[in-house]
Design an enzyme around this catalytic site. Structure first.
Site, mmCIF file in Angstrom:
data_model
loop_
_atom_site.group_PDB
_atom_site.id
_atom_site.type_symbol
_atom_site.label_atom_id
_atom_site.label_comp_id
_atom_site.label_asym_id
_atom_site.label_seq_id
_atom_site.Cartn_x
_atom_site.Cartn_y
_atom_site.Cartn_z
ATOM 1 N N SER A 193 -9.766 -0.745 6.886
ATOM 2 C CA SER A 193 -9.192 -0.609 5.545
ATOM 3 C C SER A 193 -8.452 -1.814 5.003
ATOM 4 C CB SER A 193 -8.259 0.596 5.502
ATOM 5 O OG SER A 193 -9.033 1.744 5.333
ATOM 6 N N LYS B 2 0.860 -1.187 0.000
ATOM 7 C CA LYS B 2 0.000 0.000 0.000
ATOM 8 C C LYS B 2 0.895 1.234 0.000
ATOM 9 C CE LYS B 2 -3.959 1.889 2.613
ATOM 10 N NZ LYS B 2 -4.808 1.690 3.800
ATOM 11 N N SER C 13 -9.664 1.555 2.652
ATOM 12 C CA SER C 13 -8.796 2.322 1.773
ATOM 13 C C SER C 13 -7.717 1.498 1.073
ATOM 14 C CB SER C 13 -8.125 3.464 2.556
ATOM 15 O OG SER C 13 -7.292 2.948 3.579
HETATM 16 N N1 GLN Z 1 -12.976 4.161 6.097
HETATM 17 C C1 GLN Z 1 -12.435 4.526 7.391
HETATM 18 C C2 GLN Z 1 -11.997 5.948 7.337
HETATM 19 O O1 GLN Z 1 -12.195 6.562 6.358
HETATM 20 C C3 GLN Z 1 -11.304 3.615 7.754
HETATM 21 C C4 GLN Z 1 -10.121 3.840 6.894
HETATM 22 C C5 GLN Z 1 -8.923 3.038 7.291
HETATM 23 O O2 GLN Z 1 -9.040 2.008 7.965
HETATM 24 N N2 GLN Z 1 -7.775 3.572 6.919
HETATM 25 O O3 GLN Z 1 -11.450 6.487 8.245
#
Ligand code: GLN
Length: 495
Positions: free
Chosen positions: A175, A76, A151
């Protein structure tokens, strides 16, 4: 299912394939498929070949090989990589070449992994669909008209489409687990502190954790084994011994107490998701697990608490992007003007929204009303889990209320935030969480089951996940990607 870590390491050790041959195949396949999928933001073909040659040489000389020798892995793009562009999906870091490798990257390299490139994500990890990447959306390998989740959408799509053997993602509120569920692969968020965050571009430091995204549960165990362990450079890294995660994988679920939290099985779950989960629960029972009804009474407060804590920490972490030390700078009439222009041009709308929310919550006089209260709610959520784990060994829930959704379906930010309603509590409580494919909806989209464990008990999650995976064998090539594969008479055939 195409090559797993276990297959690749065995074939390399046996001399059936060379690491360089695998790298050739990976880049040929990426060249054909990724222009349509958008999983990668950067590729490191030169570095990958160099590593591959070194591994092939070591093998010919009968030198010992690392536990990931020759395995093509994607990262990532919020994990920093020395001299390889790292953007966190944000324009504000465009053009930045990190001067060092993240701890997890050092570990992978030392184990002989071949880093092939960096994968797409929602900017700084803020999102659940990869639509909030500043560069491009990633598509879902099962259906190119749907999101891969986020994400870590690029990392999940790359594994599902077999553009790499495994990948790393990060999980602040879901995510790793949610995109794994949407793409039909395995995703593991380790216990907070199990894996060092040194070199992870910070989103919300008290919630962020790095973890594997893989094709099988055994591969997740293998990858976690390599990246876990104490690192003095991360003050929250736990100085705890790392168990052998592969040891209990075959133990099955006989005698395990599996808790179903009432609060996670109410209204609003897609019927196809519900049906796949129900079947899995029946299979768990039929294989000797005891299903226990449990309650996590503060679950409804997880989302509001998360959306105070995460933006508050983000607003503080993102203060460092001021146009001076990293990435993008837009000149202005004076220093303040330069800051404003650089941040104005460098951050996307969702990141700005989070910074404003977080700055508001941390304002003098408001700290007690917002951040402090959210931290108190967090303690209640943790206590719910402690209580529940006196009655069960593992908690079983949906990963997300729905399967993968269409691009643009969640234009309202709150609708997007609701996609994480079942994954946030795990981060607030610092627990390990595993997403494992457990079936399909009627439309043929993969469904993930979430397993939550006691702190540091990834082993029981992996053991339970391995059993589920055996019954819900997901072996087909995702149909969206199948349409992109070259026909046999069109030359290069992916391995
Ligand atoms: N979708 C959640 C957020 O926007 C979690 C994102 C993540 O785990 N990085 O914060």
């Amino acid at each position: 299912m195409s090559a797993t870590i276990a297959d690749v390491t065995r074939r390399i050790a046996a001399g059936e394939v060379t690491a360089e041959g695998l790298v050739d195949d990976a880049f040929a396949r990426i060249g054909t498929i990724d222009p349509h999928l958008g999983a990668f933001l950067a590729l490191d073909e030169r570095g990958a070949r160099q590593t591959a040659r070194a591994i092939d040489k070591a093998r010919s000389a009968n030198e010992p090989l690392g536990p990931l020798a020759g395995v093509p892995i994607a990262l990532k793009d919020n994990l920093v990589t020395k001299d390889l562009a790292t953007t966190a999906g944000s324009r504000i870091l465009e053009g930045w070449l990190p001067p060092y490798d993240a701890h997890v990257v050092e570990k992978l390299r030392a184990a002989g992994a071949i880093i092939i490139g960096k994968t797409n994500l929602d900017e700084f990890g803020m999102g659940s669909s990869t639509e909030r990447s500043a560069f491009k959306p990633t598509k879902n390998p099962w259906d190119l008209s749907l999101v891969p989740g986020g994400s870590s959408g690029g990392s999940a799509a790359a594994v599902a489409a077999n553009l790499c053997v495994a990948s790393l993602g990060t999980d602040t509120g879901g995510s790793i687990r949610q995109p794994a569920s949407f793409c039909g692969v395995v995703g593991l968020k380790p216990t907070y502190g199990r894996v060092s965050r040194w070199g992870v571009i910070a989103y919300a430091s008290s919630l962020d954790q790095v973890g594997p995204i893989t094709k099988t549960v055994a591969d997740a165990a293998h990858l976690l084994q390599v990246i876990a362990g104490h690192d003095p450079r991360d003050a929250t890294s736990l100085p705890t011994a790392v168990p052998n995660f592969a040891a209990a994988l075959e133990a099955g679920v006989d005698g395990l107490r599996i808790g179903l939290p009432r609060e996670y099985f109410g209204e609003g779950i897609d019927p196809g998701v519900r049906a796949a989960l129900d079947e899995t629960i029946e299979a768990l029972r039929a294989n000797g697990a005891t299903i226990v009804d449990i309650s996590l009474p503060h679950t409804h407060l997880a989302l509001p608490a998360y959306y105070l804590v995460a933006p508050a920490e983000a607003s503080s972490n993102l203060a460092r992007y001021d146009g001076v030390r990293f990435g993008k700078r837009v000149e202005g009439v004076d220093l303040l003007d330069m800051y404003k222009r650089s941040r104005g041009a460098g951050f996307g709308p969702e990141v700005k929204r989070r910074i404003m929310l977080g700055t508001y919550a941390l304002r003098a006089g408001y700290y007690d009303a917002y951040y402090k209260r959210a931290q108190q709610v967090r303690a209640l959520i943790k206590r719910d889990f402690d209580e529940a784990f006196t009655r069960c060994d593992v908690i079983f829930t949906p990963v997300a209320p729905t399967p993968a959704f269409a691009f643009g379906a969640k234009a309202n930010p709150v609708d997007m935030y609701l996609a994480d309603v079942f994954t946030l509590s795990c981060n607030l409580a610092g627990l390990p969480g595993l997403s494992v494919p457990c079936g399909f909806t009627k439309a043929g989209l993969p469904v993930g089951a979430q397993l939550l464990g006691k702190p540091l008990d990834e082993a029981t999650l992996l053991r339970t996940g391995a059993a589920i995976e055996r019954w819900a064998d997901i072996t087909e090539t995702p149909p969206g990607v199948a349409t992109l594969e070259p026909k046999p008479d069109q030359g290069t055939q992916p391995s």
